[in-house]
Design a protein around this motif. Sequence first.
Motif, PDB file in Angstrom:
ATOM      1  N   ALA A 152      14.240 -23.529 101.341  1.00  0.00           N
ATOM      2  CA  ALA A 152      13.952 -22.341 100.535  1.00  0.00           C
ATOM      3  C   ALA A 152      13.851 -21.102 101.425  1.00  0.00           C
ATOM      4  CB  ALA A 152      12.650 -22.539  99.772  1.00  0.00           C
TER       5      ALA A 152
ATOM      6  N   GLN B  75      14.852 -25.519  94.973  1.00  0.00           N
ATOM      7  CA  GLN B  75      14.079 -24.455  95.597  1.00  0.00           C
ATOM      8  C   GLN B  75      13.073 -23.833  94.638  1.00  0.00           C
ATOM      9  OE1 GLN B  75      16.698 -21.569  97.423  1.00  0.00           O
ATOM     10  NE2 GLN B  75      17.311 -22.971  99.048  1.00  0.00           N
TER      11      GLN B  75
ATOM     12  N   VAL C 170      12.648 -18.913  92.960  1.00  0.00           N
ATOM     13  CA  VAL C 170      12.247 -19.603  94.184  1.00  0.00           C
ATOM     14  C   VAL C 170      10.736 -19.802  94.130  1.00  0.00           C
ATOM     15  CG1 VAL C 170      12.031 -19.471  96.695  1.00  0.00           C
ATOM     16  CG2 VAL C 170      14.131 -18.682  95.585  1.00  0.00           C
TER      17      VAL C 170
END
Length: 284
Positions: A49, A38, A63
């Motif tokens: 994600a 992610q 992320v």
Amino acid sequence: MRNRLIVITGPTGSGKSALAMKMAEHLGCDIISADSRQMFREIPIGTAAPSPDDQARVKHHFVGNLSISDYYSAAQFEDDVIRLLPSLWQKSPTQILCGGSMMYIDAVTRGIDQIPTISDDIRQHAWNIYHSGGLQQLRISLLQLDPVYYRQVDLNNHKRLIHAIEICLQAGVPYSSLRTGATKPRDFDIELLAIDMPRDTLFDRINNRVISMIQNGLLDEARAVSHLRHLNALNTVGYKELWPYFDGLIPLDKAIEKIQRNTRVYAKKQLTWLKSRPHKSITP
């Protein structure tokens, strides 16, 4: 009171992210993603994600912070999270680590052995061994460099073999000599929560999620990065099964079946890992 890190984990597709969102909103804390894929901003659909809306509701870390061409490791993740936590404790004495990347969770909760940073030249050299001679040449090289680890490693896992060869070459000593396996002390409490559900229910969730990813644009996402398929970041379930489809070698339905099957296989590996880690099972 000591600060506390709640780790929410479980097999892929089990609902970790949704649970982490609810808990984070209740506690007023952030979410630290422990998902090794992610992080790559180019592939949010296939890695499930957090959506922009989710990230607006709760602050997420790690992320979309890297490109698929960037190198990153569990050792770097350990360092980055341990450096980040003090600033997060100021916001809330409880923080959440959520994800299913086993090495990344172990890196934060148990610590991993200190290994040298691999140079680009050595990384390329190790991968060239694989590209030129396949698994067999990797096995031969590792046997010469580290016969002890050779007897311990999964000889069918090319990434593990390449990783070990990289370390041997970079450090100038066998990888096995650097592996102490000692758990590092942490100055915060750790609570490991793992989502549990019947195997059939989990597999149905996985199969349905793959179909949802396809409907939400996974094919376009994968096609956009297919020219970079040689990168390790794309040696990932959900993408590597699509390359033969893009090349006209298999029909789409077969590629989807392979994604579903390989995702189920990965979930089984996660469940096996969980059995060896003290945790509290929770139902979604």
